[in-house]
Design a protein around this motif. Structure first.
Motif, PDB file in Angstrom:
ATOM      1  N   SER A 455       0.816  -1.214   0.000  1.00 45.87           N
ATOM      2  CA  SER A 455       0.000   0.000   0.000  1.00 45.87           C
ATOM      3  C   SER A 455       0.850   1.264   0.000  1.00 45.87           C
ATOM      4  O   SER A 455       1.889   1.329   0.658  1.00 45.87           O
ATOM      5  CB  SER A 455      -0.916   0.017   1.229  1.00 45.87           C
ATOM      6  OG  SER A 455      -1.582   1.252   1.355  1.00 45.87           O
ATOM      7  N   ALA A 456       0.360   2.269  -0.730  1.00 48.32           N
ATOM      8  CA  ALA A 456       1.015   3.576  -0.724  1.00 48.32           C
ATOM      9  C   ALA A 456       0.614   4.401   0.492  1.00 48.32           C
ATOM     10  O   ALA A 456       1.174   5.478   0.733  1.00 48.32           O
ATOM     11  CB  ALA A 456       0.684   4.339  -1.998  1.00 48.32           C
ATOM     12  N   GLY A 457      -0.360   3.921   1.277  1.00 51.60           N
ATOM     13  CA  GLY A 457      -0.756   4.604   2.498  1.00 51.60           C
ATOM     14  C   GLY A 457      -1.237   6.012   2.240  1.00 51.60           C
ATOM     15  O   GLY A 457      -1.985   6.284   1.292  1.00 51.60           O
ATOM     16  N   ASN A 458      -0.769   6.924   3.071  1.00 49.88           N
ATOM     17  CA  ASN A 458      -1.110   8.335   2.925  1.00 49.88           C
ATOM     18  C   ASN A 458       0.131   9.130   2.523  1.00 49.88           C
ATOM     19  O   ASN A 458       0.323  10.271   2.926  1.00 49.88           O
ATOM     20  CB  ASN A 458      -1.681   8.878   4.241  1.00 49.88           C
ATOM     21  CG  ASN A 458      -2.314  10.248   4.073  1.00 49.88           C
ATOM     22  OD1 ASN A 458      -2.961  10.539   3.078  1.00 49.88           O
ATOM     23  ND2 ASN A 458      -2.113  11.110   5.062  1.00 49.88           N
ATOM     24  N   SER A 459       0.974   8.501   1.717  1.00 51.85           N
ATOM     25  CA  SER A 459       2.257   9.088   1.342  1.00 51.85           C
ATOM     26  C   SER A 459       2.088  10.153   0.256  1.00 51.85           C
ATOM     27  O   SER A 459       1.021  10.308  -0.347  1.00 51.85           O
ATOM     28  CB  SER A 459       3.197   8.000   0.836  1.00 51.85           C
ATOM     29  OG  SER A 459       2.650   7.379  -0.329  1.00 51.85           O
ATOM     30  N   ARG A 460       3.170  10.862   0.009  1.00 51.36           N
ATOM     31  CA  ARG A 460       3.255  11.809  -1.104  1.00 51.36           C
ATOM     32  C   ARG A 460       4.326  11.271  -2.040  1.00 51.36           C
ATOM     33  O   ARG A 460       5.504  11.146  -1.660  1.00 51.36           O
ATOM     34  CB  ARG A 460       3.607  13.201  -0.608  1.00 51.36           C
ATOM     35  CG  ARG A 460       3.626  14.281  -1.691  1.00 51.36           C
ATOM     36  CD  ARG A 460       3.984  15.628  -1.074  1.00 51.36           C
ATOM     37  NE  ARG A 460       4.103  16.689  -2.063  1.00 51.36           N
ATOM     38  CZ  ARG A 460       3.106  17.490  -2.445  1.00 51.36           C
ATOM     39  NH1 ARG A 460       1.910  17.336  -1.900  1.00 51.36           N
ATOM     40  NH2 ARG A 460       3.304  18.430  -3.343  1.00 51.36           N
ATOM     41  N   LEU A 461       3.931  10.940  -3.271  1.00 55.67           N
ATOM     42  CA  LEU A 461       4.821  10.307  -4.241  1.00 55.67           C
ATOM     43  C   LEU A 461       5.056  11.268  -5.388  1.00 55.67           C
ATOM     44  O   LEU A 461       4.116  11.658  -6.094  1.00 55.67           O
ATOM     45  CB  LEU A 461       4.205   9.003  -4.754  1.00 55.67           C
ATOM     46  CG  LEU A 461       3.759   8.006  -3.681  1.00 55.67           C
ATOM     47  CD1 LEU A 461       3.019   6.832  -4.315  1.00 55.67           C
ATOM     48  CD2 LEU A 461       4.946   7.512  -2.865  1.00 55.67           C
ATOM     49  N   VAL A 462       6.309  11.655  -5.602  1.00 51.87           N
ATOM     50  CA  VAL A 462       6.659  12.673  -6.586  1.00 51.87           C
ATOM     51  C   VAL A 462       7.523  12.052  -7.675  1.00 51.87           C
ATOM     52  O   VAL A 462       8.483  11.329  -7.383  1.00 51.87           O
ATOM     53  CB  VAL A 462       7.417  13.837  -5.922  1.00 51.87           C
ATOM     54  CG1 VAL A 462       7.786  14.897  -6.962  1.00 51.87           C
ATOM     55  CG2 VAL A 462       6.590  14.440  -4.796  1.00 51.87           C
ATOM     56  N   ALA A 463       7.179  12.338  -8.946  1.00 49.52           N
ATOM     57  CA  ALA A 463       8.001  11.916 -10.084  1.00 49.52           C
ATOM     58  C   ALA A 463       8.379  13.151 -10.884  1.00 49.52           C
ATOM     59  O   ALA A 463       7.534  13.757 -11.553  1.00 49.52           O
ATOM     60  CB  ALA A 463       7.245  10.914 -10.946  1.00 49.52           C
TER      61      ALA A 463
END
Length: 601
Positions: A455-463
């Motif tokens: 799970s990505a949870g409540n993360s912030r994923l930046v590309a």
């Protein structure tokens, strides 16, 4: 009547080399409080293996020569227990303690420091190892108890080439152990790994209870034989790395493992600095920092990366093996990256394992799981077009699978990964994960992948997008992975890749300034659902679609690709995509749903 403590001076002309012989001390009495060393024609001092000498302090007077204290195997009690001030060296010369022995337990070492004793300054050297490197096994033990400290001394820890007999208790190698509230202070440690075919035998520096590495410096040398381990520094119980510096060098031989720092129990990386280097040879393994990879079983508790900094370096022209890495394997607990900073560097050569990487993984069956906590993780790009980028993976493995930093295609039929409870999977938690784009033509950007039911949870994923022809960073979801309520940010040619998904992906929010969303079309293709909103800073969102007969794709068929609560605020002109087999995309927007079709004229 209170017994008086004794101060004794080692004779200028002693009868022999043994500490325990009273004839070697002036006035014919062994010290129990202060042992003084000045001029002497016997500077190698040995100890009885049957007795325990106890002394509060050792004083080396100005002008005293270099002494060497030699310890053999003493199975039941320490040969020397220093329990007071410790070692004070005013001689102007180096002094050495050599523990060349076999031992069974860190609580019965050959050399023991207790109370508030110190091992002394940088002119003090300590060696812990076997009776013989070539013909010996295991190693001797130096232990610190209570509030004892390693001072600023220098330590070398080794093991023998032979495997310990199965019938004989032994440590895994030479060992320096810190127990209770003892501290490594500012000492320096060089720890070596396996020498022979017994890969489980290696040198150790170990922290137990509430012991701390303080500001110590630890270099774990990479393995030098096939299948052998490198030197190890281990943290158990509630011990802490504090502000220590830990250097894990890669293996120098094919299939040799790198130097290792392992956190188990509820130990913490605290504010330490960890540098995991690549192997020097092709087929070797890089240096590693691992969490809850060893006993004891901690249930729902686990070790923490603290607020430390972890550098995982990729292979270069001179170091062509596996990259340095950090592992939250959760074999025996539920570790967290907490508030750590983790940097995964790209490599200069081909092969995904050559890059610096971080793994949050479980192997089924298990009730343990890792989380990225509130960490900040940066995945840096490959150094050239043919090399591998730094990466982070949230993965799950069944017994038949092998670890990989890339997701694998979704399996057909029922998969054991799907049976894992959704609250017991690797998760990105509240982390910030930044995937940097390439900066030279064709170089791959850093990536983060979620596979299994992670799970990505409540993360912030930046590309981020690439520069100078470099590829963008990537966020990849595969299998039945969950997007949770994560916030995905795409810039330039940064990409969100859903091509390996076995179901629709739901995330919290998608924010773009450029960016690409990649997905398959067809009966085996699945779209993207946003729980919050879509934000388009550049006004346009680009898709990269692919489809084939095997994926169930048909021309002229509408495929739902995106839903969001605010999608009706946009128009179809704000969405673009690639052609498929010469056909152009046709978008339709109905309420909060976006669909696409391809028709051949």
């Amino acid at each position: 009547m209170e017994e008086k403590t004794k101060k004794a001076t080692w004779k200028a002309h002693p009868e022999n080399e043994e500490w325990n012989d009273a004839r070697n001390w002036e006035d014919g009495e062994m010290p129990d409080e202060s042992a003084v060393f000045s001029q002497s024609d016997k500077t190698v001092i040995t100890f009885s293996t049957l007795d325990c000498a106890r002394v509060g302090q050792l004083d080396f007077e100005p002008g005293a020569p270099s002494f060497s204290f030699r310890f053999g195997s003493s199975p039941n009690k320490p040969a020397l227990d220093i329990h007071g001030v410790g070692i004070r060296n005013k001689s102007g010369h180096s002094q050495s303690f050599v523990v060349a022995a076999t031992a069974a337990n860190f609580r019965t070492p050959q050399l023991r420091f207790s109370n508030k004793a110190t091992a002394g300054g940088e002119e003090m050297s300590y060696y812990s190892g076997p009776e013989s490197l070539e013909d010996g096994y295991g190693g001797g033990i130096i232990s610190f108890f209570d509030q004892a400290t390693a001072g600023t001394a220098r330590f070398v820890v080794r093991t023998g080439k032979l495997a310990p007999p199965k019938t004989e208790r032994s440590t895994v190698g030479g060992e320096v152990a810190f127990c209770d509230y003892s501290t490594a202070e500012r000492a320096e440690f060089t720890i070596y790994g396996s020498l022979g075919i017994d890969g489980d035998t290696f040198g150790n520096t170990v922290f137990h209870d509430h012991a701390t590495a303080a500001h110590g410096r630890f270099t774990n040398i990479g393995g030098t034989v096939a299948g052998g381990d490198g030197g190890n520094t281990q943290f158990y119980d509630s011990s802490t790395a504090a502000h220590g510096v830990f250097i894990n060098l890669g293996g120098t031989f094919y299939k040799a493992n790198g130097g290792d720092v392992a956190f188990d129990g509820t130990a913490s990386g605290a504010h330490g600095h960890f540098l995991n280097y690549p192997a020097t040879v092709d087929g070797g393994n890089g240096g590693v920092t691992s969490f809850n990879n060893n006993w004891p079983d901690m249930g729902t508790e686990g070790a923490s990366a603290g607020e430390a900094t972890y550098h995982n370096y990729g292979a270069t022209g001179a170091h062509r093996g596996g990259g340095g890495h950090t592992e939250f394997t959760a074999k025996y607990g539920c570790p967290t990256a907490a508030k750590a900073t983790i940097i995964n560097y790209g490599s200069a050569i081909p092969g995904k394992s050559t890059a610096g990487h971080t793994i949050f993984s479980i192997s089924l069956p298990t009730q343990h799981f890792p989380t990225a906590g509130n960490a900040v993780i940066r995945n840096l790009p490959a150094l050239n077009a043919d090399a591998a980028p730094g990466n982070t993976s949230f993965a799950m493995y069944a017994d038949s699978e092998k670890n990989s930093t890339n997701p694998s295609p979704p399996p057909s039929g029922t998969d054991p990964l799907q049976s894992q409870p959704k609250d017991q999977v690797p998760t990105a938690g509240e982390a910030l994960v930044i995937n940097e784009g390439g900066s030279v033509p064709g170089a791959a950007g850093g990536f983060t992948s979620f596979s299994g039911v992670s799970s990505a949870g409540n993360s912030r994923l930046v590309a981020h997008g690439g520069m100078n022809g470099g590829q963008g960073g990537k966020v990849v979801f595969a299998d039945w992975a969950s997007g949770g309520t994560c916030h995905v940010c795409l810039y330039g040619n940064g990409e969100l890749d859903l091509g390996w998904m076995s179901q629709k992906l739901s995330i919290g929010l998608l924010e773009t300034a450029g960016g690409i969303v990649a997905m398959a079309l067809g009966s085996k293709g699945f779209g993207l659902e946003l729980g919050s909103q879509l934000i388009l800073h550049s006004g346009t969102l680009s898709f990269r679609f692919f489809g084939s007969e095997s994926s169930g794709f048909d021309f002229g068929q509408d495929y739902e690709v995106l839903t969001a609560p605010n999608l009706s605020c946009f128009n179809v002109g704000q969405f673009a995509a690639n052609d498929l087999d010469g056909a152009s995309p046709h978008f339709t927007l109905s309420g909060n749903k976006l669909s696409v079709s391809y028709s051949k004229s």
